[in-house]
Structure formats: structure tokens, C-alpha cells
Write a protein that holds these residues in place. Structure first.
Motif, PDB file in Angstrom:
ATOM      1  N   TYR A   3       0.841  -1.190   0.000  1.00  0.00           N
ATOM      2  CA  TYR A   3       0.000   0.000   0.000  1.00  0.00           C
ATOM      3  C   TYR A   3       0.876   1.240   0.000  1.00  0.00           C
ATOM      4  O   TYR A   3       1.912   1.282   0.668  1.00  0.00           O
ATOM      5  N   ALA A  21      -5.665   4.277   0.042  1.00  0.00           N
ATOM      6  CA  ALA A  21      -6.503   3.169  -0.426  1.00  0.00           C
ATOM      7  C   ALA A  21      -7.388   2.593   0.676  1.00  0.00           C
ATOM      8  O   ALA A  21      -8.335   1.860   0.389  1.00  0.00           O
ATOM      9  N   PRO A  58      -9.607  -3.489  -0.273  1.00  0.00           N
ATOM     10  CA  PRO A  58      -9.228  -2.603  -1.379  1.00  0.00           C
ATOM     11  C   PRO A  58      -7.787  -2.819  -1.830  1.00  0.00           C
ATOM     12  O   PRO A  58      -6.909  -3.120  -1.028  1.00  0.00           O
ATOM     13  N   ARG A  59      -7.585  -2.666  -3.107  1.00  0.00           N
ATOM     14  CA  ARG A  59      -6.238  -2.706  -3.673  1.00  0.00           C
ATOM     15  C   ARG A  59      -5.740  -1.278  -3.817  1.00  0.00           C
ATOM     16  O   ARG A  59      -6.517  -0.345  -3.962  1.00  0.00           O
ATOM     17  N   ASP A  60      -4.451  -1.136  -3.792  1.00  0.00           N
ATOM     18  CA  ASP A  60      -3.838   0.175  -3.993  1.00  0.00           C
ATOM     19  C   ASP A  60      -3.723   0.414  -5.492  1.00  0.00           C
ATOM     20  O   ASP A  60      -3.086  -0.355  -6.203  1.00  0.00           O
ATOM     21  N   ASN A  61      -4.358   1.459  -5.976  1.00  0.00           N
ATOM     22  CA  ASN A  61      -4.337   1.774  -7.405  1.00  0.00           C
ATOM     23  C   ASN A  61      -3.294   2.823  -7.765  1.00  0.00           C
ATOM     24  O   ASN A  61      -3.291   3.333  -8.882  1.00  0.00           O
ATOM     25  N   ALA A  62      -2.434   3.156  -6.824  1.00  0.00           N
ATOM     26  CA  ALA A  62      -1.421   4.178  -7.077  1.00  0.00           C
ATOM     27  C   ALA A  62      -0.403   3.676  -8.097  1.00  0.00           C
ATOM     28  O   ALA A  62      -0.126   2.485  -8.184  1.00  0.00           O
TER      29      ALA A  62
END
Length: 69
Positions: A3, A21, A58-62
Motif C-alpha cells: 500500500y 486506499a 481494497p487494492r492500492d491503485n497508485a
């Protein structure tokens, strides 16, 4: 899981860390090292709570980018 965390220093000199996230997942520490240890614990607890309530993790979309200036 990985994350992205955001680290800032507040007016009292504490390092404040949050996880974009994971809404509401944040902590602080007197040192950057302490704050990072604390956020790892906070992330674990956050994910455990989601699992306990059968909620999606949730997944980290960064994304990382490189800017040449």
C-alpha cells in the motif's frame, strides 16, 4: 500486499501517516520509523476487520512515475 502511504510532519513534530486506499487508516509516531511501524500495525488491523465483516479488501491503485526535471 503493498500500500502507498503518505507521510507528513505535523506542527508538533510528529510524523502522521495515512493510507489513501484504506479510508480512515492512519496513525502517527514521534519518529518516521515509529510511524511506519505503527502504520503496518494499523493496516493489518484494518484488513483483519474487513475480513471479519466479509468486506472486500481494497487494492492500492497508485502508480509510480518518474519525472525528469
Amino acid at each position: 500486499m503493498k500500500y502507498t502511504v503518505i507521510i507528513t510532519k505535523d506542527e508538533d513534530g510528529y510524523y502522521v501517516v495515512n493510507v489513501p486506499a484504506l479510508p480512515g487508516c492512519f496513525t502517527q509516531g514521534k519518529t518516521k520509523k515509529e510511524a511506519l511501524i505503527n502504520i503496518k500495525e494499523a493496516i493489518r488491523a484494518y484488513i483483519e476487520s474487513l475480513k471479519k465483516h466479509n468486506e472486500k479488501i481494497p487494492r492500492d491503485n497508485a502508480e509510480e512515475i518518474t519525472v525528469h526535471a
